[in-house]
Design a protein around this motif. Structure first.
Motif, PDB file in Angstrom:
ATOM      1  N   GLY A 233      30.006  59.646 -36.276  1.00 29.29           N
ATOM      2  CA  GLY A 233      30.553  60.990 -36.260  1.00 29.29           C
ATOM      3  C   GLY A 233      31.635  61.229 -37.286  1.00 29.29           C
ATOM      4  O   GLY A 233      32.170  62.332 -37.366  1.00 29.29           O
ATOM      5  N   VAL A 234      31.977  60.210 -38.067  1.00 29.39           N
ATOM      6  CA  VAL A 234      32.957  60.410 -39.126  1.00 29.39           C
ATOM      7  C   VAL A 234      32.364  61.395 -40.129  1.00 29.39           C
ATOM      8  O   VAL A 234      31.268  61.182 -40.651  1.00 29.39           O
ATOM      9  N   GLU A 235      33.068  62.466 -40.366  1.00 30.79           N
ATOM     10  CA  GLU A 235      32.571  63.553 -41.210  1.00 30.79           C
ATOM     11  C   GLU A 235      31.191  64.017 -40.729  1.00 30.79           C
ATOM     12  O   GLU A 235      30.326  64.401 -41.500  1.00 30.79           O
ATOM     13  N   ASN A 236      31.022  63.970 -39.391  1.00 29.78           N
ATOM     14  CA  ASN A 236      29.781  64.418 -38.739  1.00 29.78           C
ATOM     15  C   ASN A 236      28.546  63.648 -39.215  1.00 29.78           C
ATOM     16  O   ASN A 236      27.426  64.162 -39.180  1.00 29.78           O
ATOM     17  N   GLY A 237      28.751  62.419 -39.659  1.00 30.11           N
ATOM     18  CA  GLY A 237      27.627  61.622 -40.131  1.00 30.11           C
ATOM     19  C   GLY A 237      27.281  60.490 -39.191  1.00 30.11           C
ATOM     20  O   GLY A 237      27.985  60.212 -38.226  1.00 30.11           O
ATOM     21  N   HIS A 238      26.164  59.826 -39.482  1.00 30.36           N
ATOM     22  CA  HIS A 238      25.703  58.654 -38.736  1.00 30.36           C
ATOM     23  C   HIS A 238      25.503  58.962 -37.248  1.00 30.36           C
ATOM     24  O   HIS A 238      25.868  58.163 -36.384  1.00 30.36           O
ATOM     25  N   LEU A 239      24.952  60.116 -36.956  1.00 32.98           N
ATOM     26  CA  LEU A 239      24.673  60.492 -35.569  1.00 32.98           C
ATOM     27  C   LEU A 239      23.195  60.240 -35.291  1.00 32.98           C
ATOM     28  O   LEU A 239      22.325  60.784 -35.973  1.00 32.98           O
ATOM     29  N   TYR A 240      22.925  59.393 -34.279  1.00 30.66           N
ATOM     30  CA  TYR A 240      21.549  58.990 -34.026  1.00 30.66           C
ATOM     31  C   TYR A 240      21.047  59.409 -32.642  1.00 30.66           C
ATOM     32  O   TYR A 240      19.919  59.110 -32.278  1.00 30.66           O
ATOM     33  N   ASP A 241      21.891  60.064 -31.868  1.00 26.90           N
ATOM     34  CA  ASP A 241      21.491  60.412 -30.509  1.00 26.90           C
ATOM     35  C   ASP A 241      20.577  61.639 -30.498  1.00 26.90           C
ATOM     36  O   ASP A 241      20.543  62.421 -31.455  1.00 26.90           O
TER      37      ASP A 241
END
Length: 509
Positions: A233-241
């Motif tokens: 969620g850092v800078e709205n990135g790497h979200l896999y859910d």
């Protein structure tokens, strides 16, 4: 084979009958009491029916009809929203129809009197402060996230809002089911001291939306303020859910001035005492609502031990799925005539093996022989022989003149596995082990059932994609002897459950 398939079809009907009776009981219980769980709930104490006709006819209801949806409000407090085609045509009106989850949390009375007194009498904190998180990975990794999130909620004195069991790389659908579809959350709260809600309680969204929404779901979404950790969620990135897509939530990273890790914290104490602490200058909303992006990555001294003893130990399967597993075992392991009618056991003793394969094979290092990174079937067979040797030694030690003629029989071995390679399945077949398969039987051109190395249960077709792994999880706890794989989170959980809940002999290889 035909008997197994017929039995499982009957089990699916039993599932429907059991569920309907359960909800009817809960509705009658609710209607006879003034202490409903919420003053304005969108659920009963189980999974809400998906359509009005599934509510008991004796329960009266009123309707509110708009151009976007029809809302049915039943006399027992249940609220069901049916979305119309117009709902999916424009984002802003759709957002207004669904409402803000933060507004719902703020305005709804979740613990009204006299239920507030009942909750307090059970030792649960009575609070309108909430905590939630994003579920990551497969079902068992999501359970790990749940354990850590529940600990945080307990330490912070907040109500935990549990996401659904979300779709993942193993189950590729749009929406996931409630945890209460499989787990007894009421018992969990009573035993753990943690009040819980589910996201289905807070926000209703379409479960089978058309492509006009699924391809542009974020335009229908509302902000989901959450503190990033573990880099998720850092800078709205790497979200896999897939929780955010199901409930139409757009992740909004919340900055914490004291976060020296820049959203990459993995220390449990830091997350609890710094990232999630209440501050005097925070708004009412910030005080009411806290979220952490990835509890899964948290670590700390004794964290795993606490997560099991305070959370996992109390998160037991509900009566419905336990009854379904009884039906499976009735078919696969009928009680032999040699077992006395007075025996308290419904099923004979058995050994169960969880053989993790499939995607786990890809985790071997490049160039590494599979035998070096995966436990081989031959090694598991040796472990089964060790168990039988110990059983025989124990049995012979208890031999007397009265039982000297008792014939010692090997235990049946059940196998849950995602192994598909014919050569590996043939090894299991030669050992005489029973391989469970949640697929359907196959028939030839004449309609005859094709031979199969596995026991086809038909679960996937009868009950949907989330039931096979959950039924396997319950089955693994039932084996008097469990052999699991050390590199599998499912095996690790099963050994903890089987040992703690039933006193079974469990081991990891």
């Amino acid at each position: 084979m035909l008997l197994i398939c017929i039995s499982f079809m009957l089990m699916a009907l039993v599932h429907i009958h059991y569920t309907n009776n359960y909800y009817r009981h809960k509705e009658e219980e609710y209607a006879s009491s003034s202490s409903g769980r919420t003053a304005d709930p969108s659920y009963t104490d189980g999974k809400p029916p998906a359509a009005p006709h599934k509510i008991e006819p004796s329960i009266s209801f009123t309707t509110v009809d708009t151009t976007l949806a029809t809302t049915y409000t039943y006399s027992n407090g249940t609220r069901i929203k049916e979305f119309k085609p117009a709902f999916f045509q424009a984002a802003k009106p759709a957002q207004e129809e669904m409402g803000s989850f933060l507004k719902t949390l703020e305005t709804r009375s979740w613990w009204p009197a006299p239920h507030r007194e009942e909750v307090a009498a059970r030792g649960l904190p009575v609070t309108n402060k909430f905590f939630s998180y994003l579920p990551m990975g497969g079902g068992n990794n999501q359970f790990t996230s749940l354990q850590r999130a529940a600990l945080l909620a307990k330490d912070l004195g907040r109500t935990l809002i549990i996401p659904p069991i979300s779709p993942n790389s193993h189950i590729k659908v749009w929406a996931g089911p409630r945890y209460s579809e499989f787990y007894d959350l009421e018992s969990f709260s009573a035993q753990s001291g943690i009040p819980v809600l589910e996201w289905h309680d807070v926000k209703q969204t379409p479960e089978n939306p058309p492509s006009s929404l699924t391809h542009h779901w974020n335009t229908f979404g509302e902000d989901f303020p959450c503190i990033a950790n573990g880099g998720i969620g850092v800078e709205n990135g790497h979200l896999y859910d897939h929780f955010r897509t199901q409930f139409l939530m757009n992740f909004k990273s919340v900055a914490v001035a004291e976060d020296t890790t820049n959203g990459k914290a993995t220390d449990y104490s830091f997350a609890r005492d710094v990232l999630l602490k209440d501050r005097q200058d925070q708004s009412t909303t910030d005080s009411m609502w806290k979220c952490l992006s990835c509890p899964y990555f948290l670590n700390g001294p004794d964290l795993n031990d606490r997560a099991w003893k305070e959370i996992g130990l109390h998160m037991k399967f509900n009566a419905k799925v336990e009854a379904m597993v009884d039906e499976i075992l009735d078919t696969l392991l009928p009680r032999p005539a040699s077992v006395a009618a007075s025996s308290t056991r419904r099923h004979p003793e058995f050994i169960i093996v969880h053989l993790r394969r499939g995607d786990i094979v890809t985790k071997c290092k490049p160039g590494q022989d599979e035998k070096e990174c995966l436990v081989q079937i031959e090694e598991i067979a040796e472990k089964v022989d060790e168990i039988e040797k110990q059983r025989r030694t124990k049995a012979l030690a208890g031999t007397t003149e009265q039982n000297a003629d008792v014939v010692f029989e090997r235990l049946p071995v059940l196998v849950t596995t995602n192994e598909k390679r014919p050569e590996e399945l043939e090894k299991l077949e030669k050992l005489g082990w029973i391989m469970l398969d949640h697929g359907d039987v196959e028939r030839d051109d004449q309609g005859q059932i094709k031979p199969s190395k596995t026991k086809k249960l038909g679960t996937m077709t009868a009950l949907g994609p989330f039931y096979p792994p959950m039924l396997d999880a319950v089955l693994l706890t039932r084996g008097d002897y469990l052999i699991g794989m050390r590199n599998s989170r499912m095996s690790q959980l099963a050994t903890q459950r089987g040992s703690a809940w039933y006193g079974h002999t469990t081991m990891l290889m």
